[in-house]
Design an enzyme around this catalytic site. Sequence first.
Site, PDB file in Angstrom:
ATOM      1  N   TYR A 195      -1.052   8.375  -2.667  1.00 15.74           N
ATOM      2  CA  TYR A 195      -1.111   8.000  -4.082  1.00 15.74           C
ATOM      3  C   TYR A 195      -2.302   8.656  -4.788  1.00 15.74           C
ATOM      4  O   TYR A 195      -2.307   8.789  -6.008  1.00 15.74           O
ATOM      5  CB  TYR A 195      -1.311   6.484  -4.200  1.00 15.74           C
ATOM      6  CG  TYR A 195      -0.065   5.622  -4.120  1.00 15.74           C
ATOM      7  CD1 TYR A 195       1.182   6.138  -3.761  1.00 15.74           C
ATOM      8  CD2 TYR A 195      -0.154   4.256  -4.407  1.00 15.74           C
ATOM      9  CE1 TYR A 195       2.299   5.316  -3.691  1.00 15.74           C
ATOM     10  CE2 TYR A 195       0.959   3.430  -4.347  1.00 15.74           C
ATOM     11  CZ  TYR A 195       2.186   3.963  -3.997  1.00 15.74           C
ATOM     12  OH  TYR A 195       3.282   3.142  -3.937  1.00 15.74           O
ATOM     13  N   GLY A 196      -3.310   8.999  -3.999  1.00 14.05           N
ATOM     14  CA  GLY A 196      -4.635   9.322  -4.540  1.00 14.05           C
ATOM     15  C   GLY A 196      -4.685  10.367  -5.641  1.00 14.05           C
ATOM     16  O   GLY A 196      -5.496  10.272  -6.540  1.00 14.05           O
TER      17      GLY A 196
ATOM     18  N   ASP B  45       0.870  -1.182   0.000  1.00 17.05           N
ATOM     19  CA  ASP B  45       0.000   0.000   0.000  1.00 17.05           C
ATOM     20  C   ASP B  45       0.905   1.229   0.000  1.00 17.05           C
ATOM     21  O   ASP B  45       2.130   1.119   0.132  1.00 17.05           O
ATOM     22  CB  ASP B  45      -0.900  -0.010   1.254  1.00 17.05           C
ATOM     23  CG  ASP B  45      -1.812   1.211   1.326  1.00 17.05           C
ATOM     24  OD1 ASP B  45      -2.420   1.563   0.300  1.00 17.05           O
ATOM     25  OD2 ASP B  45      -1.906   1.832   2.400  1.00 17.05           O
ATOM     26  N   SER B  46       0.279   2.402  -0.094  1.00 18.68           N
ATOM     27  CA  SER B  46       1.058   3.640  -0.016  1.00 18.68           C
ATOM     28  C   SER B  46       1.526   3.927   1.412  1.00 18.68           C
ATOM     29  O   SER B  46       2.464   4.689   1.611  1.00 18.68           O
ATOM     30  CB  SER B  46       0.200   4.808  -0.509  1.00 18.68           C
ATOM     31  OG  SER B  46      -0.972   4.902   0.274  1.00 18.68           O
TER      32      SER B  46
ATOM     33  N   CYS C  87      -4.236  -1.770  -1.885  1.00 20.81           N
ATOM     34  CA  CYS C  87      -4.393  -0.341  -2.144  1.00 20.81           C
ATOM     35  C   CYS C  87      -5.353  -0.229  -3.312  1.00 20.81           C
ATOM     36  O   CYS C  87      -5.099  -0.779  -4.391  1.00 20.81           O
ATOM     37  CB  CYS C  87      -3.029   0.252  -2.498  1.00 20.81           C
ATOM     38  SG  CYS C  87      -3.122   1.946  -3.113  1.00 20.81           S
ATOM     39  N   ASN C  88      -6.465   0.445  -3.094  1.00 11.86           N
ATOM     40  CA  ASN C  88      -7.468   0.563  -4.153  1.00 11.86           C
ATOM     41  C   ASN C  88      -6.945   1.359  -5.343  1.00 11.86           C
ATOM     42  O   ASN C  88      -7.243   1.048  -6.486  1.00 11.86           O
ATOM     43  CB  ASN C  88      -8.720   1.246  -3.604  1.00 11.86           C
ATOM     44  CG  ASN C  88      -9.459   0.356  -2.622  1.00 11.86           C
ATOM     45  OD1 ASN C  88     -10.392  -0.322  -2.995  1.00 11.86           O
ATOM     46  ND2 ASN C  88      -9.028   0.346  -1.374  1.00 11.86           N
ATOM     47  N   THR C  89      -6.160   2.408  -5.040  1.00  8.87           N
ATOM     48  CA  THR C  89      -5.659   3.264  -6.114  1.00  8.87           C
ATOM     49  C   THR C  89      -4.758   2.459  -7.047  1.00  8.87           C
ATOM     50  O   THR C  89      -4.888   2.528  -8.273  1.00  8.87           O
ATOM     51  CB  THR C  89      -4.900   4.470  -5.516  1.00  8.87           C
ATOM     52  OG1 THR C  89      -5.695   5.022  -4.457  1.00  8.87           O
ATOM     53  CG2 THR C  89      -4.642   5.536  -6.546  1.00  8.87           C
TER      54      THR C  89
ATOM     55  N   GLU D 187      -2.861   9.219   7.829  1.00 10.42           N
ATOM     56  CA  GLU D 187      -1.410   8.982   7.971  1.00 10.42           C
ATOM     57  C   GLU D 187      -0.837   9.870   9.083  1.00 10.42           C
ATOM     58  O   GLU D 187       0.124   9.500   9.737  1.00 10.42           O
ATOM     59  CB  GLU D 187      -0.675   9.252   6.651  1.00 10.42           C
ATOM     60  CG  GLU D 187      -0.866   8.168   5.597  1.00 10.42           C
ATOM     61  CD  GLU D 187      -0.054   6.882   5.857  1.00 10.42           C
ATOM     62  OE1 GLU D 187       1.035   6.971   6.450  1.00 10.42           O
ATOM     63  OE2 GLU D 187      -0.532   5.798   5.482  1.00 10.42           O
TER      64      GLU D 187
ATOM     65  N   CYS E 193     -10.999   2.529  -0.013  1.00  6.53           N
ATOM     66  CA  CYS E 193      -9.607   2.894   0.239  1.00  6.53           C
ATOM     67  C   CYS E 193      -9.225   2.163   1.516  1.00  6.53           C
ATOM     68  O   CYS E 193      -9.974   2.211   2.498  1.00  6.53           O
ATOM     69  CB  CYS E 193      -9.474   4.408   0.426  1.00  6.53           C
ATOM     70  SG  CYS E 193      -7.839   4.921   1.000  1.00  6.53           S
ATOM     71  N   THR E 194      -8.085   1.493   1.494  1.00  5.79           N
ATOM     72  CA  THR E 194      -7.745   0.637   2.638  1.00  5.79           C
ATOM     73  C   THR E 194      -7.407   1.434   3.902  1.00  5.79           C
ATOM     74  O   THR E 194      -7.293   0.867   4.977  1.00  5.79           O
ATOM     75  CB  THR E 194      -6.583  -0.319   2.285  1.00  5.79           C
ATOM     76  OG1 THR E 194      -5.501   0.449   1.732  1.00  5.79           O
ATOM     77  CG2 THR E 194      -7.038  -1.359   1.286  1.00  5.79           C
ATOM     78  N   HIS E 195      -7.268   2.753   3.761  1.00  4.85           N
ATOM     79  CA  HIS E 195      -7.079   3.587   4.955  1.00  4.85           C
ATOM     80  C   HIS E 195      -8.402   3.829   5.711  1.00  4.85           C
ATOM     81  O   HIS E 195      -8.392   4.120   6.904  1.00  4.85           O
ATOM     82  CB  HIS E 195      -6.522   4.958   4.572  1.00  4.85           C
ATOM     83  CG  HIS E 195      -5.048   4.991   4.296  1.00  4.85           C
ATOM     84  ND1 HIS E 195      -4.494   4.491   3.143  1.00  4.85           N
ATOM     85  CD2 HIS E 195      -4.021   5.483   5.030  1.00  4.85           C
ATOM     86  CE1 HIS E 195      -3.178   4.682   3.170  1.00  4.85           C
ATOM     87  NE2 HIS E 195      -2.872   5.284   4.313  1.00  4.85           N
TER      88      HIS E 195
HETATM   89  N1  DGL Z   1      -4.816   2.932   0.814  1.00  5.49           N
HETATM   90  C1  DGL Z   1      -4.754   3.541  -0.513  1.00  5.49           C
HETATM   91  C2  DGL Z   1      -5.997   3.134  -1.277  1.00  5.49           C
HETATM   92  O1  DGL Z   1      -6.604   2.144  -0.909  1.00  5.49           O
HETATM   93  C3  DGL Z   1      -4.515   4.988  -0.301  1.00  5.49           C
HETATM   94  C4  DGL Z   1      -4.077   5.713  -1.493  1.00  5.49           C
HETATM   95  C5  DGL Z   1      -3.360   7.013  -1.180  1.00  5.49           C
HETATM   96  O2  DGL Z   1      -2.219   6.935  -0.755  1.00  5.49           O
HETATM   97  O3  DGL Z   1      -3.938   8.073  -1.458  1.00  5.49           O
HETATM   98  O4  DGL Z   1      -6.375   3.739  -2.247  1.00  5.49           O
END
Ligand code: DGL
Length: 271
Positions: A46-47, A14-15, A77-79, A156, A188-190
């Site tokens: 990453y978004g 993930d990011s 990470c979804n992105t 974060e 988004c996994t966050h």
């Molecule tokens: N956890 C990432 C996701 O699922 C976050 C992407 C990001 O860093 O913006 O998209």
Amino acid sequence: MGEEARHRPIGVYDSGIGGLTVVGWLRKVLPEERILYFGDTARVPYGGRARGEIIEFSRQIVGFFLSQGVKFIIAACNTSSALALPVVAQETDVPLMGVIRAGAEAAVSATKAERIGVIGTQGTVNSRAYTEAVKKLAPDAFVREQACPELVPMIEAGYRDGEVVEELLHRYLQPLIDYRIDTLILGCTHYPYLLAPIRRLMGPDVKIVDPAEAVAREARNELQALGLLNEKKAGEDLFFVSGDPDRFQAAALQLGYTQRVEHVEIEQYSI
Ligand code: DGL
């Protein structure tokens, strides 16, 4: 991959700390698998990044995992799943799985009214990957995606609840409430870290889908189908980051993860 391939670790990335919400479920569903986690903390979020950049980052991370001898990789990470996976999965022999299909399936099982909301990063929402994945399963479903660009930096930075979080969430979620969705995908996994305030704002009747559990179950099925399920965990999980390992260690500890964290010069790797 031969008989010993099943003993190799799984790579999860993930990011930042978001993918740890998937690691939590992987440990429950696949307790015999050893996990190597990579958080791209030097380049989070990453978004808002361009697709080409996200593809290049995923190539580097997959290259790093290949150097560690992983048998299976999960883009937690979804992105990355939305923007990079369709390209990068073609470039490696090691199976690479994302989080979007499992999330869409879980939402389609949960919805009664076929009215689904998705919250995610700008990149995920612009890709329409969730809408496409849901429509494949339920062509008549109403799907509304909402980008929440300010959430990942906030998470974060350690924010999980409170007035600022709630105000932001209210702004992002109100349009979905107005569309009378009955199911909300945390795309988004966050975002599972904000489950408490999201639940408060959405009310008790809306189903909230965290794709992580479905992702872990899909990973289990795929490993089984490939003959790669491990029968006994050998060795500790290990965490890697592109940024400051101490900072990540502190954040991971707060979430209950005690693993050693190492720094990686990620730009050195590629597929
Ligand atoms: N956890 C990432 C996701 O699922 C976050 C992407 C990001 O860093 O913006 O998209």
